[in-house]
Design an enzyme around this catalytic site. Structure first.
Site, PDB file in Angstrom:
ATOM      1  N   ASP A  67       0.811  -1.213   0.000  1.00  0.00           N
ATOM      2  CA  ASP A  67       0.000   0.000   0.000  1.00  0.00           C
ATOM      3  C   ASP A  67       0.846   1.266   0.000  1.00  0.00           C
ATOM      4  OD1 ASP A  67       0.638  -1.023   2.599  1.00  0.00           O
ATOM      5  OD2 ASP A  67      -0.763   0.372   3.530  1.00  0.00           O
ATOM      6  N   HIS A  68       2.163   1.116   0.147  1.00  0.00           N
ATOM      7  CA  HIS A  68       3.066   2.265   0.131  1.00  0.00           C
ATOM      8  C   HIS A  68       4.013   2.265  -1.061  1.00  0.00           C
ATOM      9  CE1 HIS A  68       2.115   3.551   4.325  1.00  0.00           C
ATOM     10  NE2 HIS A  68       1.765   2.287   4.398  1.00  0.00           N
ATOM     11  N   HIS A 141       8.545  -0.837  12.752  1.00  0.00           N
ATOM     12  CA  HIS A 141       7.525  -1.536  11.979  1.00  0.00           C
ATOM     13  C   HIS A 141       8.047  -2.945  11.701  1.00  0.00           C
ATOM     14  CE1 HIS A 141       3.798  -1.459   9.827  1.00  0.00           C
ATOM     15  NE2 HIS A 141       4.345  -1.719   8.647  1.00  0.00           N
ATOM     16  N   ASP A 204       3.949   4.016   8.612  1.00  0.00           N
ATOM     17  CA  ASP A 204       3.732   2.853   9.479  1.00  0.00           C
ATOM     18  C   ASP A 204       4.794   2.684  10.565  1.00  0.00           C
ATOM     19  OD1 ASP A 204       1.968   2.726   7.407  1.00  0.00           O
ATOM     20  OD2 ASP A 204       2.183   0.576   7.077  1.00  0.00           O
ATOM     21  N   HIS A 262      -3.884   7.369   6.557  1.00  0.00           N
ATOM     22  CA  HIS A 262      -3.616   5.922   6.600  1.00  0.00           C
ATOM     23  C   HIS A 262      -4.612   5.234   7.532  1.00  0.00           C
ATOM     24  CE1 HIS A 262      -1.372   2.126   7.273  1.00  0.00           C
ATOM     25  NE2 HIS A 262      -0.841   2.384   6.084  1.00  0.00           N
TER      26      HIS A 262
END
Length: 303
Positions: A67-68, A141, A204, A262
């Site tokens: 998603d990044h 993360h 994140d 996010h």
């Protein structure tokens, strides 16, 4: 006229929704554009937001979760298809070099633009220009992740009343600025420091020292707030922040404008609650924006 604004291309987390695309954020900083975390669908979101490939000078990836970063392939190919006339730099965790290589050459295309790879392997400066310095700091993360911090150099503001008191005017003002002293009058006597603006991008991560280092004294902090506070255990398990934690960071770091983004797909219409929790956690009284896809958020004017 210089423009400093955040163009929001996507605000979802792992799963996009009808109203939220995967991540994507373009920071317009005077004549440059820094594209952060282009997730899947970024090309189309750029079209909808009126963003051109020519607007991109840097691509900054925090980490290699889809998603990044899945939009990197399309963005790079679009930069080459449109024959962007300037070189483009790409910053990303060095530990994910194999992922970047796969994305850069996911399919065949004609390379027309110089893409400079500048992988990040430690905290510190990753780029420096006349207008800003770009820093990276490690976050917490499940995969290696870095946040980014842009800092404009401090300048000087000339004080007209003090210049007049010393009889300094016209070309002599420029000479004083250049040389630092004119006929015994120093620059410090007729000016004051104009603090450079600061911007941070934090995705994140759990709470860690890197989050606070990135956020310190920022005019704008763009930060993930994947979960509401009642789901704090989930946030900790998966390496994310809650809205309240984001607000606490903003308050303790002296942030002026907090941008939350996010968001987990579990929340369908909770914008007001994200803002409420961000403010309530530590009494944050600055500006708060719960980001929406395709919104444009100006960097605050100098205080």
């Amino acid at each position: 006229m210089s423009v400093r604004e955040l163009v929001v291309l996507g605000t979802a987390s792992q799963v996009p929704t009808r109203h939220r695309n995967h991540n994507g954020y373009l920071l317009r900083w005077d004549g440059e554009g820094l594209l952060f975390d282009p997730g899947e669908g970024t090309q189309r979101q750029m079209l909808r937001a009126g963003v051109s490939a020519h607007d991109i000078n840097r691509i900054c990836v925090t980490h290699f979760h889809g998603d990044h970063s899945l939009g990197v392939a399309g963005v790079i190919q679009r930069i080459n298809l449109d024959q962007v006339p300037h070189p483009v730099s790409a910053h990303y965790p060095k530990s994910g070099q194999r992922f970047f290589d796969r994305l850069r050459y996911a399919t065949a295309y004609r390379e027309t633009v110089k893409l400079k790879e500048v992988p990040v392997s430690a905290d510190g400066v990753v780029a420096s220009t006349a207008g800003y310095t770009l820093y990276a700091h490690k976050l917490s993360h499940p995969v290696e992740s870095y946040g980014y911090r842009l800092v404009e150099p401090d300048g000087r503001r000339m004080l007209s009343e003090r210049l007049a008191a010393h009889g300094i005017k016209g070309p002599d003002v420029g000479r004083l600025q250049r040389d630092g002293v004119l006929d015994g009058v120093t620059l410090d006597e007729v000016s004051e420091v104009r603090r450079g603006q600061r911007f941070a991008f934090v995705m994140d991560t759990r709470l860690c020292d890197g989050v606070y280092t990135l956020a310190e004294g920022c005019d704008m902090l763009v930060i993930e707030s994947t979960f509401l506070d009642e789901d704090g255990q989930l946030a900790a398990e998966h390496g994310h922040l809650t809205a309240g934690q984001a607000g606490m960071v903003a308050q303790e770091a002296g942030v002026r404008h907090l941008v939350l983004t996010h968001f987990s797909q579990r929340y369908t219409d909770a914008a007001a609650e994200f803002e409420r929790q961000a403010r309530a956690a530590a009494g944050f009284d600055g500006e708060v924006t719960v980001a929406r896809d395709l919104s444009r958020i100006p960097v605050p004017k100098r205080s």
